[in-house]
Design an enzyme around this catalytic site. Structure first.
Site, PDB file in Angstrom:
ATOM      1  N   LYS A 115      12.271  20.331  26.513  1.00 41.36           N
ATOM      2  CA  LYS A 115      12.160  20.334  28.131  1.00 41.36           C
ATOM      3  C   LYS A 115      10.780  19.644  28.598  1.00 41.36           C
ATOM      4  O   LYS A 115      10.787  19.214  29.550  1.00 41.36           O
ATOM      5  CB  LYS A 115      12.441  21.662  28.698  1.00 41.36           C
ATOM      6  CG  LYS A 115      13.822  22.249  28.457  1.00 41.36           C
ATOM      7  CD  LYS A 115      14.474  22.909  29.598  1.00 41.36           C
ATOM      8  CE  LYS A 115      15.964  22.836  28.913  1.00 41.36           C
ATOM      9  NZ  LYS A 115      16.739  23.859  29.684  1.00 41.36           N
ATOM     10  N   LYS A 197      24.019  18.669  21.114  1.00 41.51           N
ATOM     11  CA  LYS A 197      24.829  19.556  21.960  1.00 41.51           C
ATOM     12  C   LYS A 197      25.219  19.114  23.379  1.00 41.51           C
ATOM     13  O   LYS A 197      24.690  18.454  24.089  1.00 41.51           O
ATOM     14  CB  LYS A 197      23.884  20.771  22.102  1.00 41.51           C
ATOM     15  CG  LYS A 197      24.135  21.719  23.061  1.00 41.51           C
ATOM     16  CD  LYS A 197      22.783  22.595  23.601  1.00 41.51           C
ATOM     17  CE  LYS A 197      22.528  22.742  24.529  1.00 41.51           C
ATOM     18  NZ  LYS A 197      21.865  23.851  25.213  1.00 41.51           N
ATOM     19  N   LYS A 200      24.668  20.826  30.069  1.00 39.95           N
ATOM     20  CA  LYS A 200      24.909  20.788  31.415  1.00 39.95           C
ATOM     21  C   LYS A 200      24.249  20.100  32.226  1.00 39.95           C
ATOM     22  O   LYS A 200      24.462  19.618  33.317  1.00 39.95           O
ATOM     23  CB  LYS A 200      25.182  22.414  32.232  1.00 39.95           C
ATOM     24  CG  LYS A 200      23.944  23.409  31.826  1.00 39.95           C
ATOM     25  CD  LYS A 200      24.395  24.481  32.945  1.00 39.95           C
ATOM     26  CE  LYS A 200      24.014  25.701  32.268  1.00 39.95           C
ATOM     27  NZ  LYS A 200      22.658  26.527  32.495  1.00 39.95           N
TER      28      LYS A 200
HETATM   29  P1  ATP Z   1      20.705  22.996  30.191  1.00 40.06           P
HETATM   30  O1  ATP Z   1      21.298  21.952  29.555  1.00 40.06           O
HETATM   31  O2  ATP Z   1      20.383  23.243  31.644  1.00 40.06           O
HETATM   32  O3  ATP Z   1      19.512  23.624  29.051  1.00 40.06           O
HETATM   33  P2  ATP Z   1      22.828  24.655  28.880  1.00 40.06           P
HETATM   34  O4  ATP Z   1      24.042  23.848  28.931  1.00 40.06           O
HETATM   35  O5  ATP Z   1      21.928  24.747  27.376  1.00 40.06           O
HETATM   36  O6  ATP Z   1      21.852  24.286  29.874  1.00 40.06           O
HETATM   37  P3  ATP Z   1      22.145  27.471  29.238  1.00 40.06           P
HETATM   38  O7  ATP Z   1      22.313  28.184  30.603  1.00 40.06           O
HETATM   39  O8  ATP Z   1      20.904  27.076  28.412  1.00 40.06           O
HETATM   40  O9  ATP Z   1      23.198  26.145  29.398  1.00 40.06           O
HETATM   41  O10 ATP Z   1      23.119  28.373  28.242  1.00 40.06           O
HETATM   42  C1  ATP Z   1      23.906  29.332  28.638  1.00 40.06           C
HETATM   43  C2  ATP Z   1      24.857  29.708  27.278  1.00 40.06           C
HETATM   44  O11 ATP Z   1      25.686  28.954  26.854  1.00 40.06           O
HETATM   45  C3  ATP Z   1      23.893  30.063  26.072  1.00 40.06           C
HETATM   46  O12 ATP Z   1      24.214  31.193  25.515  1.00 40.06           O
HETATM   47  C4  ATP Z   1      24.014  28.810  25.371  1.00 40.06           C
HETATM   48  O13 ATP Z   1      23.640  29.055  24.035  1.00 40.06           O
HETATM   49  C5  ATP Z   1      25.382  28.500  25.521  1.00 40.06           C
HETATM   50  N1  ATP Z   1      25.769  27.214  25.255  1.00 40.06           N
HETATM   51  C6  ATP Z   1      24.941  26.025  26.059  1.00 40.06           C
HETATM   52  N2  ATP Z   1      25.395  24.862  25.543  1.00 40.06           N
HETATM   53  C7  ATP Z   1      26.320  25.349  24.600  1.00 40.06           C
HETATM   54  C8  ATP Z   1      27.167  24.316  23.876  1.00 40.06           C
HETATM   55  N3  ATP Z   1      27.058  22.874  23.713  1.00 40.06           N
HETATM   56  N4  ATP Z   1      27.741  24.858  22.850  1.00 40.06           N
HETATM   57  C9  ATP Z   1      27.832  26.379  22.691  1.00 40.06           C
HETATM   58  N5  ATP Z   1      27.441  27.154  23.552  1.00 40.06           N
HETATM   59  C10 ATP Z   1      26.401  26.362  24.426  1.00 40.06           C
END
Ligand code: ATP
Ligand code: LTN
Length: 333
Positions: A115, A197, A200
Site C-alpha cells: 500500500k 489476488k 476490490k
Molecule cells: P483492497 O483491495 O481495497 O485492499 P480487498 O479486496 O483486499 O481490498 P479487504 O477489505 O481487504 O478486501 O478484505 C476483506 C476480506 O476479503 C478479507 O477476509 C480478505 O482476506 C478477503 N479477500 C480479499 N480478497 C480476496 C480474494 N481475492 N480471495 C479470497 N479472499 C479475499
C-alpha cells in the site's frame, strides 16, 4: 451444562465495491458459522481511512456493507453486526497495544509495503498502524476464530504475537486467536492476471467481478478471462493458473468440490466452461443483490441494527479494555 460456544470475529473494510473474492474468501461462510459459534461481524470503517476516502462515499458504503452482510444471511438477532467507529474501545485498545508493538514489525508487513508503494503520496501513520488496530478489533472480543482470506494471514499472525506478548508482559488477558481459512476460495485471483489476488481496488475493470455487477457484465468479464493455450479444464494452479482460478470460482458458486467440477467439465471447451462459471456466479448473486436493495430502502431498520450491534459490542469490549487498563497501571476512578 451446555458448553459455551467459541467466538468468531471478522470484519471487512467499506472500501470500493466488494468482489467475488471477498465473498468466496470470507462472507460466504458466515451464514453457516452462526449456528455453531457466537459470531461478531464488523464493518471496519476506521481501517478504511488509512487510504484517502470521499467522506460521503465512505458513509454510503458503510451502510451498504451492513445491508450486504444481512443479505448474505447474517441474522442480527443472533449475531452482533456493528460499525467499528461506533465502539470507541477499538481506538483506545489500539493505543495501548501500540506500546507493545515494534516499529520494525510494522515496517515488514507485506500489505504496508504494497500500500505504501501504491499510495506513495500518503504513507500515513494509520497505514502503518493498520495491523495493530486489527489486533485490537480481534482481541477486544476474545475471539477464538477469525475467518479471513489468505492475504490476511500475516496480520493474524501479528495479532497472535501481540496477544502473547501482552499476556507475558502483564498476565494472561487475551485469547490468542486462530485464523479460519477456507479450503477453496481463500484466494480468488485476478481474471486478467491469475497469479495476482483479485482485489476490490484493482484498476482494470475486467480483472474483478463485483458483487454489484449485473448478469451481462458478469458474463462479459468471464468471457474475457485469461486461460491458456491448452484445452483441458483441469485444476493445476502452477501450470494452469487461469483455468484453476475459474474452477475455484465455479466450485464456490455452484457449491461443488473441485473434483466434481473438474469431472463435470471434462471434454468441455473453454468457451462453454466460462459461460457455466458466469452463470453460476450470476445465479448466486441475483438473490443477494435484490435482498440488499430491499434492505437499503429501509434506512431506519439498518440504523437500528447498527445501534443494537454497537451496544452489544461495546458491552463486551468495555470489559476487556478496563481489564487491560488496570493491568497496565492506568489509574481508574
Ligand atoms: P483492497 O483491495 O481495497 O485492499 P480487498 O479486496 O483486499 O481490498 P479487504 O477489505 O481487504 O478486501 O478484505 C476483506 C476480506 O476479503 C478479507 O477476509 C480478505 O482476506 C478477503 N479477500 C480479499 N480478497 C480476496 C480474494 N481475492 N480471495 C479470497 N479472499 C479475499
Ligand atoms: N484487515 C482486514 C479487515 C479487518 C479485519 C479485522 C479482519 C479489520 N479488522 C479484524 C478480521 C478481523 C481485511 O480484510 N483487509
Amino acid at each position: 451444562m451446555e458448553q459455551e460456544k467459541k467466538r468468531v470475529y471478522t470484519a471487512i473494510q467499506p472500501t470500493n465495491n466488494l468482489t467475488i473474492g471477498n465473498y468466496a474468501g470470507t462472507i460466504r461462510s458466515w451464514r453457516a458459522l452462526q449456528s455453531d459459534y457466537d459470531c461478531i461481524f464488523a464493518v471496519a470503517n476506521m481501517h478504511a481511512l488509512t487510504v484517502r476516502q470521499d467522506p460521503s462515499v465512505l458513509r454510503a458504503r458503510t451502510q451498504s456493507l451492513v445491508a450486504l452482510y444481512l443479505a448474505c444471511g447474517v441474522d442480527p438477532a443472533q449475531t452482533i453486526v456493528y460499525v467499528q467507529s461506533h465502539v470507541p474501545c477499538h481506538a483506545e485498545l489500539c493505543w495501548a497495544l501500540n506500546t507493545v508493538t515494534y516499529v520494525g514489525e510494522m515496517e515488514r508487513m507485506t500489505q504496508f509495503k504494497d500500500k505504501s508503494a501504491k499510495h506513495a503520496d500518503n504513507i500515513n501513520m494509520g497505514l502503518m498502524d493498520y495491523p495493530v488496530l486489527m489486533a485490537a478489533d480481534i482481541l477486544l472480543y476474545k475471539a477464538d476464530l477469525v475467518p479471513v482470506g489468505e492475504d490476511q494471514r500475516q496480520h493474524l499472525e501479528i495479532a497472535r504475537d501481540i496477544a502473547q506478548r501482552f499476556n507475558n508482559l502483564y498476565s494472561p488477558t487475551f485469547t490468542v486467536p486462530e485464523g479460519l481459512f477456507g479450503k477453496v476460495g481463500a484466494k480468488i485471483c485476478d481474471l486478467q492476471d491469475p497469479v495476482k489476488k483479485m482485489s476490490k481496488s484493482c484498476e482494470n475493470p475486467n480483472s474483478s467481478v463485483f458483487l454489484t455487477d449485473d448478469k451481462d457484465t458478469i458474463m462479459r468479464k468471464f468471457k474475457r478471462a485469461v486461460t491458456d493455450s491448452d484445452s483441458q479444464v483441469r485444476y493445476d494452479p502452477a501450470a494452469k493458473p487461469g483455468v484453476s482460478n475459474l474452477l475455484s470460482i465455479y466450485s464456490v458458486f455452484a457449491d461443488k468440490s473441485i473434483e466434481e467440477s473438474e469431472k463435470q467439465f471434462r471434454g468441455v471447451g473453454y468457451g462453454d466452461f466460462k459461460l457455466a462459471v458466469g452463470e453460476a456466479v450470476a445465479n448466486r448473486l441475483a438473490p443477494i443483490q435484490s435482498e440488499q436493495a430491499k434492505l437499503l430502502a429501509d434506512k431506519s431498520y439498518l440504523d437500528g441494527v447498527m445501534k443494537d450491534g454497537a451496544e452489544r459490542a461495546q458491552a463486551i469490549a468495555r470489559k476487556t479494555l478496563s481489564k487491560v487498563y488496570k493491568k497496565m497501571g492506568l489509574y481508574q476512578i
